[in-house]
Motif scaffolding. Structure first.
Motif, PDB file in Angstrom:
ATOM      1  N   CYS A   1     -33.028   6.836  27.283  1.00  0.00           N
ATOM      2  CA  CYS A   1     -34.055   5.936  26.736  1.00  0.00           C
ATOM      3  C   CYS A   1     -35.458   6.250  27.248  1.00  0.00           C
ATOM      4  CB  CYS A   1     -33.707   4.476  27.039  1.00  0.00           C
ATOM      5  SG  CYS A   1     -33.855   4.016  28.778  1.00  0.00           S
ATOM      6  N   GLY A   2     -35.605   7.136  28.232  1.00  0.00           N
ATOM      7  CA  GLY A   2     -36.912   7.542  28.724  1.00  0.00           C
ATOM      8  C   GLY A   2     -37.510   6.639  29.784  1.00  0.00           C
ATOM      9  N   THR A   3     -36.792   5.618  30.221  1.00  0.00           N
ATOM     10  CA  THR A   3     -37.310   4.703  31.233  1.00  0.00           C
ATOM     11  C   THR A   3     -37.497   5.437  32.560  1.00  0.00           C
ATOM     12  OG1 THR A   3     -36.227   2.816  30.210  1.00  0.00           O
ATOM     13  CG2 THR A   3     -36.805   2.582  32.528  1.00  0.00           C
ATOM     14  N   LYS A   4     -38.623   5.157  33.214  1.00  0.00           N
ATOM     15  CA  LYS A   4     -38.867   5.719  34.539  1.00  0.00           C
ATOM     16  C   LYS A   4     -38.061   4.897  35.536  1.00  0.00           C
ATOM     17  CE  LYS A   4     -42.576   6.902  37.744  1.00  0.00           C
ATOM     18  NZ  LYS A   4     -44.028   6.924  37.952  1.00  0.00           N
ATOM     19  N   VAL A   5     -37.155   5.543  36.247  1.00  0.00           N
ATOM     20  CA  VAL A   5     -36.272   4.877  37.195  1.00  0.00           C
ATOM     21  C   VAL A   5     -36.672   5.301  38.598  1.00  0.00           C
ATOM     22  CG1 VAL A   5     -33.873   4.544  37.910  1.00  0.00           C
ATOM     23  CG2 VAL A   5     -34.407   4.916  35.504  1.00  0.00           C
ATOM     24  N   ARG A   6     -37.093   4.343  39.394  1.00  0.00           N
ATOM     25  CA  ARG A   6     -37.497   4.626  40.769  1.00  0.00           C
ATOM     26  C   ARG A   6     -36.264   4.608  41.664  1.00  0.00           C
ATOM     27  NH1 ARG A   6     -41.670   5.309  44.013  1.00  0.00           N
ATOM     28  NH2 ARG A   6     -41.727   4.299  46.028  1.00  0.00           N
TER      29      ARG A   6
ATOM     30  N   ARG B   1     -36.958  -0.844  37.791  1.00  0.00           N
ATOM     31  CA  ARG B   1     -37.797  -0.501  36.639  1.00  0.00           C
ATOM     32  C   ARG B   1     -39.158  -1.147  36.841  1.00  0.00           C
ATOM     33  NH1 ARG B   1     -37.137  -2.095  30.341  1.00  0.00           N
ATOM     34  NH2 ARG B   1     -38.776  -0.742  29.617  1.00  0.00           N
ATOM     35  N   TYR B   2     -40.186  -0.326  36.834  1.00  0.00           N
ATOM     36  CA  TYR B   2     -41.549  -0.803  36.991  1.00  0.00           C
ATOM     37  C   TYR B   2     -42.267  -0.666  35.655  1.00  0.00           C
ATOM     38  CZ  TYR B   2     -40.630  -0.643  41.951  1.00  0.00           C
ATOM     39  OH  TYR B   2     -40.100  -0.855  43.184  1.00  0.00           O
ATOM     40  N   VAL B   3     -42.809  -1.749  35.173  1.00  0.00           N
ATOM     41  CA  VAL B   3     -43.522  -1.744  33.907  1.00  0.00           C
ATOM     42  C   VAL B   3     -44.963  -2.166  34.175  1.00  0.00           C
ATOM     43  CG1 VAL B   3     -43.655  -2.749  31.606  1.00  0.00           C
ATOM     44  CG2 VAL B   3     -41.420  -2.342  32.639  1.00  0.00           C
ATOM     45  N   ASN B   4     -45.876  -1.344  33.738  1.00  0.00           N
ATOM     46  CA  ASN B   4     -47.293  -1.664  33.847  1.00  0.00           C
ATOM     47  C   ASN B   4     -47.648  -2.486  32.610  1.00  0.00           C
ATOM     48  OD1 ASN B   4     -50.062  -1.757  33.878  1.00  0.00           O
ATOM     49  ND2 ASN B   4     -50.313   0.368  34.539  1.00  0.00           N
ATOM     50  N   GLU B   5     -47.562  -3.799  32.720  1.00  0.00           N
ATOM     51  CA  GLU B   5     -47.753  -4.696  31.581  1.00  0.00           C
ATOM     52  C   GLU B   5     -49.148  -4.557  30.977  1.00  0.00           C
ATOM     53  OE1 GLU B   5     -46.425  -7.038  28.682  1.00  0.00           O
ATOM     54  OE2 GLU B   5     -45.164  -6.382  30.340  1.00  0.00           O
TER      55      GLU B   5
END
Length: 99
Positions: free
Chosen positions: A29-34, A43-47
């Motif tokens: 899915c392309g999510t950046k996983v720390r 999961r960090y999302v820059n809202e």
């Protein structure tokens, strides 16, 4: 040593081959996983960035709609002008035949 983690977004099992990495991207899915020292995923999302991109897309859509509307209006004006010109030309031809 390789380990597996779960993507917080789609739940896919991901294999971490390099323990020296701070993060990785989910291949599904392309999510950046720390990856932290406790071998957990976050999961960090820059809202703010998400909202900025959303606003830019909406603005571009509005620009495209306005451009399309202007083009349609210009087309209608052209047809109207051509109809008037054709009518005047036809009128002139008819007048010249009767004179």
């Amino acid at each position: 040593m390789a380990r597996t983690v779960k993507c917080p977004s789609c739940g896919a099992e991901l294999t971490v081959k390099d323990d020296n990495r701070d993060f990785m991207f989910c291949e599904f899915c392309g999510t950046k996983v720390r990856l932290d020292d406790y071998q957990e995923t976050h999961r960090y999302v820059n809202e703010a960035e998400v909202q900025r991109v959303k606003a830019e897309k909406e603005l571009e859509l509005k620009r495209m709609e306005a451009y399309t509307k202007r083009e349609e209006q210009a087309g209608k004006q052209f047809i109207t002008l051509m109809s008037i010109c054709l009518g005047v030309a036809l009128f002139c031809v008819l007048i010249s035949r009767f004179m």
